[in-house]
Design a protein around this motif. Structure first.
Motif, short mmCIF file in Angstrom:
data_model
loop_
_atom_site.label_atom_id
_atom_site.label_comp_id
_atom_site.label_asym_id
_atom_site.label_seq_id
_atom_site.Cartn_x
_atom_site.Cartn_y
_atom_site.Cartn_z
N GLN A 188 0.88 -1.17 0.00
CA GLN A 188 0.00 0.00 0.00
C GLN A 188 0.92 1.22 0.00
N VAL A 189 0.92 1.97 -1.08
CA VAL A 189 1.92 3.03 -1.24
C VAL A 189 1.46 4.32 -0.57
N PRO A 190 2.27 4.90 0.32
CA PRO A 190 1.91 6.19 0.93
C PRO A 190 1.80 7.30 -0.12
N ALA A 191 1.21 8.41 0.28
CA ALA A 191 1.00 9.53 -0.65
C ALA A 191 2.33 10.14 -1.07
N SER A 192 2.45 10.46 -2.36
CA SER A 192 3.64 11.13 -2.87
C SER A 192 3.38 12.60 -3.11
N GLY A 193 2.10 13.02 -3.04
CA GLY A 193 1.77 14.41 -3.31
C GLY A 193 0.99 14.57 -4.60
N VAL A 194 1.29 13.74 -5.60
CA VAL A 194 0.53 13.76 -6.87
C VAL A 194 0.16 12.31 -7.17
N ASP A 195 -1.03 11.93 -6.71
CA ASP A 195 -1.35 10.51 -6.75
C ASP A 195 -2.66 10.23 -7.48
N LYS A 196 -2.88 8.97 -7.69
CA LYS A 196 -4.09 8.49 -8.32
C LYS A 196 -4.60 7.32 -7.49
N VAL A 242 -5.83 7.84 -1.16
CA VAL A 242 -6.84 7.35 -0.23
C VAL A 242 -6.70 7.99 1.16
N ASP A 243 -5.57 8.56 1.45
CA ASP A 243 -5.38 9.27 2.72
C ASP A 243 -5.87 10.73 2.69
N ASP A 244 -6.21 11.24 1.49
CA ASP A 244 -6.75 12.60 1.40
C ASP A 244 -8.14 12.63 2.02
N ASP A 245 -8.47 13.75 2.67
CA ASP A 245 -9.76 13.85 3.35
C ASP A 245 -10.94 13.64 2.39
N ALA A 246 -10.93 14.36 1.26
CA ALA A 246 -12.05 14.29 0.31
C ALA A 246 -12.27 12.85 -0.15
N ILE A 247 -11.19 12.17 -0.42
CA ILE A 247 -11.32 10.81 -0.95
C ILE A 247 -11.77 9.85 0.15
N ARG A 248 -11.29 10.08 1.35
CA ARG A 248 -11.74 9.25 2.45
C ARG A 248 -13.26 9.38 2.60
N GLN A 249 -13.75 10.59 2.45
CA GLN A 249 -15.19 10.81 2.57
C GLN A 249 -15.98 10.12 1.46
N ASP A 299 -20.69 -3.73 -4.09
CA ASP A 299 -19.37 -4.19 -3.64
C ASP A 299 -18.33 -3.13 -4.01
N LEU A 300 -17.36 -2.97 -3.17
CA LEU A 300 -16.33 -1.96 -3.40
C LEU A 300 -14.98 -2.54 -3.02
N LYS A 301 -14.01 -2.37 -3.91
CA LYS A 301 -12.67 -2.86 -3.61
C LYS A 301 -11.66 -1.79 -4.00
N LEU A 302 -10.78 -1.49 -3.08
CA LEU A 302 -9.73 -0.51 -3.35
C LEU A 302 -8.56 -1.22 -4.02
N LEU A 303 -8.25 -0.81 -5.25
CA LEU A 303 -7.11 -1.45 -5.93
C LEU A 303 -5.79 -0.79 -5.57
N GLY A 304 -5.87 0.43 -5.05
CA GLY A 304 -4.62 1.05 -4.62
C GLY A 304 -4.55 2.54 -4.93
N SER A 305 -3.76 3.23 -4.12
CA SER A 305 -3.37 4.61 -4.41
C SER A 305 -1.90 4.57 -4.74
N TYR A 306 -1.49 5.37 -5.72
CA TYR A 306 -0.12 5.25 -6.22
C TYR A 306 0.28 6.56 -6.91
N PRO A 307 1.59 6.82 -7.01
CA PRO A 307 2.04 8.07 -7.66
C PRO A 307 1.61 8.09 -9.12
N LYS A 308 1.11 9.22 -9.56
CA LYS A 308 0.80 9.41 -10.98
C LYS A 308 2.08 9.24 -11.79
N ALA A 309 1.96 8.71 -13.00
CA ALA A 309 3.14 8.50 -13.83
C ALA A 309 3.95 9.79 -13.92
#
Lengths: 369, 369
Positions: A278-286, A339-346, A357-367
């Protein structure tokens, strides 16, 4: 004679300066590698001796590359600077544990190119014959990451990658983009009216199908091994064209008859890095999720509403038939943010009542590039 | 709790140090690139505007790499340091004119690997289907250099490269070595007595033929696409082995049953860089010539005598039938030193009276690594 001497003197001075710079670069790369070792030491200190852990951190790497590119003032392009730093980081990382990466083979494909672009040449990259194999290798722990195409390859391949996520617990840890523009190339001796054969790789022919139907409906389309091969074939041919990148035009001294003929204007091939992390936030993520809806009218609209309300930028929605029932669909949704951003958590809190059904595939740095 | 904090603090400090180093590296790489541009400017000043010249200098590059390796005190290996500097030089050089290189394809072969190892990833490397094509591309000026295998590939390929020099004016501008050791690998569930199938690439099977004849005369030898593919096949097989490198053993968690089983103990695949350039001395050089002798007893001995007398180290002699007559031979001779060295100049002056024909194929930097 005197200018020659001056030239020689100037060159000698420049070479001495380059030598001095090289000494500094070598010293700094070594210092960087020692720091990377120290990082590993600190992390290992709290682990049992036999724990082989990987020190690769996708979000940190993305941050380093973005900074290098932001501060870059030339003369090297951002792309070249990023490439050199990828290689330096790759070499430093391999001192501890080289990253092992499975990719959809065979060797020499765009997917291998994507794997090496992302992980650098000190990584151990291994071809596997199918996307299922790549998923299985990562799941078994035999490799650290997998690289699979997800957009703009043959339609089947894309779907196959998405479908694999339905039955897997793997996360998306990153993405790689290779930008691809197609051009119609001809040799000097060819005129537009004579074109009766068009060479290219089958994927490129498919990506320009509509354009070809409209402009050269009668020309025979001939699939060859690669676009480079297609361009090379034109030498001396007076009634053939090739679809290939602009680089190929330069390499083989061909004329570009039509530019950017791909049916989709933003024709970049996109690849996913899959892993267990599970990749932590890099600042510009998807973030990517997959949801299935109840089979009722307005389900998709209802599902997307919270994204709109929270001002979250959807980058892609793919619809796929569900594996579990007739006329049921699952949606693969990509959006900006972590996924750690407030808006997205909401949003992710709002969604469950709207979907089956909902499944989180991941948050990751944008290319990065 | 307190150790965790300390760990976090230590890591933060190390990351800050790495960030500072990265800033310096980026700044120095940019400075190096500007120097490279200045070198090009100085050289261009005395040339007509439309002269596209190439600023690649094999001897200078070899010197830079040797120095980097000599001064290297780790923790990165000499190989990794040399690789990073190749890439930095490759990127700087491509600012002016990217080097164009034709290699014996298809993509994904050892020859491509050799081309990229030598010229770096900023070079434009193009696959061609035959060795003849590679020679032709270089001769026509469509590319700057060619890369062809010359030793330890299939026998035919080697000879074909040598024979091409007989009808060509191209020079040898460099050499690349890829070191290859073969091992017999098995999975955990396989015992020596059960081995009834051995997988590998056909070239590797050929390179271990004697050893296989002696040790596993009855096992079926199965040629597959690559040694990596061979190793991968072993998973779960209890009666098969694979020939592959030690890296493959690690990657696929296989046991090394026998090490270094290649028939030739120094099993490195060697490639030649061909071009139109006469390369100045780098300090550690090799020279290649081809001579034909009169058809008389003792001709070869007579031919080699001056080398012995001047203390010149012969590294290789290959005998090939001449194209011009029955029972006439030509000899391809490699030796240490540069054509500008006194001893070698003297040998080359002595030779003509002892041979029917003499052709200098080139002096070039010895493979750096």
């Amino acid at each position: 004679m005197s200018t020659e001497l001056t030239e020689a003197q100037k060159l000698l001075e420049l070479r001495n300066r380059i030598d001095a710079i090289d000494d500094d670069i070598a010293r700094l790369i070594a210092a960087r590698a020692r720091c990377a070792q120290d990082v590993a030491e600190v992390k290992k200190a709290n682990l049992p001796d036999d724990a082989r852990i990987l020190f690769y951190r996708p979000e940190r790497e993305a941050q380093v590359l973005r900074k290098v590119m932001e501060q870059n003032q030339g003369p090297l392009s951002n792309e070249e600077m990023a490439r050199l730093f990828r290689e330096i980081m790759s070499a430093c990382l391999a001192l501890e544990n080289p990253v092992k990466v499975a990719y959809l083979g065979p060797e020499g494909t765009f997917t291998q190119q994507a794997a090496l672009k992302h992980f650098g040449h000190s990584a151990v990259v291994l071809p596997f014959p199918t996307i299922d194999d790549v998923f299985r290798e990562v799941e078994s722990g035999a490799v650290n990451y997998g690289v699979v195409p997800v957009e703009n390859s043959t339609e089947g391949v894309v779907n196959h990658t998405l479908d694999n996520f339905l039955g897997s617990n793997l996360k998306i840890c990153g993405e790689v983009e290779l930008r691809i523009h197609h051009n119609l190339l001809v040799s000097d001796v060819t005129s537009v009216n004579n074109i009766s054969r068009i060479y290219s790789h089958s994927q490129s022919l498919a990506q320009c199908r509509n354009w070809l139907d409209a402009h050269y409906p009668k020309a025979e389309r001939i699939a060859v091994n690669s676009n480079a091969e297609a361009a090379r074939r034109l030498k001396g041919e007076w009634n053939a064209a090739a679809i290939a990148g602009s680089l190929a035009a330069e390499r083989y001294e061909l004329k570009i008859l039509s530019e950017k003929i791909e049916d989709q204007p933003d024709n970049s091939t996109r690849f996913l890095i899959i892993g267990t992390q599970q990749v932590p936030a890099s600042g510009v993520d998807k973030t990517s999720i997959v949801v299935s809806t109840r089979n009722e009218p307005g389900a998709l609209h209802n599902l997307l509403e919270p994204f709109h309300r929270h001002g979250i930028d959807l980058t892609r929605v793919e619809t796929r038939p569900s594996r579990s029932g007739v006329w049921t669909y699952v949606f693969f949704i990509d959006f900006s943010g972590h996924v750690d951003d407030d808006a997205i958590r909401q949003v992710l809190q709002d969604l469950p009542e709207r979907v089956a059904d909902l499944k989180l595939l991941g948050s990751y740095p944008k290319a990065v590039l």
